[in-house]
Design an enzyme around this catalytic site. Structure first.
Site, PDB file in Angstrom:
ATOM      1  N   HIS A  77       0.821  -1.206   0.000  1.00  0.00           N
ATOM      2  CA  HIS A  77       0.000   0.000   0.000  1.00  0.00           C
ATOM      3  C   HIS A  77       0.857   1.259   0.000  1.00  0.00           C
ATOM      4  CE1 HIS A  77       0.774   1.121   4.205  1.00  0.00           C
ATOM      5  NE2 HIS A  77       0.656  -0.154   4.533  1.00  0.00           N
ATOM      6  N   SER A 145       1.898   3.940  -5.175  1.00  0.00           N
ATOM      7  CA  SER A 145       2.488   5.136  -4.600  1.00  0.00           C
ATOM      8  C   SER A 145       3.757   4.790  -3.812  1.00  0.00           C
ATOM      9  CB  SER A 145       1.445   5.843  -3.727  1.00  0.00           C
ATOM     10  OG  SER A 145       1.817   7.163  -3.448  1.00  0.00           O
TER      11      SER A 145
END
Length: 314
Positions: A77, A145
């Site tokens: 994540h 990201s």
């Protein structure tokens, strides 16, 4: 009723689409903490994922989700997020792979040493220790990201152990054009990615996707609490990330890579994709129209299908 259904759809985009009936939904609205917890549990079960824990030899504890069978795929994540950001897309992946989704050290339920080294290199080395502890000496890596920044670093450090990369708007490509968020930070000195209260969190959620999600404010306020508690540590981590460019590290890297970017990404400029395509010798780029910074949340089924097709071409 129509408004409630819109809330359900929006919650699903954040891994919270468990509210299926008006009566149950009303109860959850009255008790939003229960809504969040039950919805997360439901989404994880729907994806075939179970919550697990593992301790590294250095004592740091990882909390992660795991499900499915087949070749291992670890999903990472992004900054300020947690393992549940990948739950919706994992539903389409667990029938094909053994999917492992950890909370990074410093985020979610994993350990948070206050003065730790959170550089992408250190995070990659820790994740390698986790992978080995879970019996995954070789694996496929995906990351969004900050998670993509770490995945690229992992592959550069241990190229023989990473079979492919799935890079969803990865960070670390700092020679790219400045994004809207980067320009705002430079102009105001305030980082919208780090939140100190519920209002800042609501503004952040509205800005990371191409279309703002109509989530009731009471649910957003529940989700905000983890970020608010962690804001000082996140400032420490963000500075380490911003100081680390991945570009020289991955130049000439031959790991097969699918680079995915939302055309309306305001957090990291889509122009980064072309730079990565030049740096990675076996890469391909997918630009997703109508998508912001979180392709796996905004279009989970399409993101998964693109990835499955990429894997079939390997």
């Amino acid at each position: 009723m129509r408004a409630f259904k819109l809330w359900v759809v929006a919650l699903g985009l954040l891994g919270l689409a468990a509210l299926a009936a008006f009566g149950v939904g009303l109860y959850f609205y009255v008790s939003p903490e229960h809504a969040v917890r039950r919805a997360l549990e439901f989404e994880r079960r729907l994806a075939g994922l179970a919550r697990k824990e593992a301790a590294l030899p250095n004592g740091l504890r990882y909390v992660y989700l795991e499900g499915g069978k087949g070749e291992p795929l670890m999903l990472l994540h992004g900054f300020g997020a947690n393992k549940d950001n990948f739950v919706r897309v994992a539903k389409y992946l667990t029938p094909h792979y053994r999917v492992v989704i950890p909370d990074h050290i410093g985020f979610g339920e994993s350990a948070k040493p206050p003065k730790g080294d959170y550089s992408p290199r250190s995070q990659a080395e820790r994740l390698r220790s986790l992978a080995r502890a879970l019996g995954m000496p070789q694996l496929h890596l995906g990351g969004n990201s900050m998670g993509g920044h770490i995945a690229l670093t992992y592959a550069a450090l241990f190229p023989a152990e990473v079979k492919s990369l799935w890079l969803l708007a990865p960070g670390g490509v700092w020679s790219a054009p400045a994004s809207e968020v980067r320009k705002r930070i430079d102009a105001t000195g305030r980082n919208p990615m780090i939140v100190k209260n519920e209002e800042e969190f609501a503004q952040l959620v509205a800005g990371v996707t191409a279309v703002p999600l109509p989530i009731p404010r009471r649910f957003l306020d529940v989700l905000a609490q983890e970020r608010i508690r962690n804001h000082e540590l996140e400032g420490h981590i963000f500075r380490q990330l911003a100081a680390d460019s991945v570009e020289q590290r991955v130049r000439g890297l031959a790991t097969p890579a699918l680079v995915v970017w939302g055309a309306q990404d305001r957090v990291l400029h889509p122009g980064s994709a072309g730079i990565l395509q030049m740096l990675l010798t076996k890469s391909e780029v997918t630009l997703m129209p109508g998508v912001g910074h979180l392709p796996m949340l905004e279009q989970p089924e399409k993101s998964a299908l693109d990835y499955l097709q990429f894997r079939a071409r390997l």
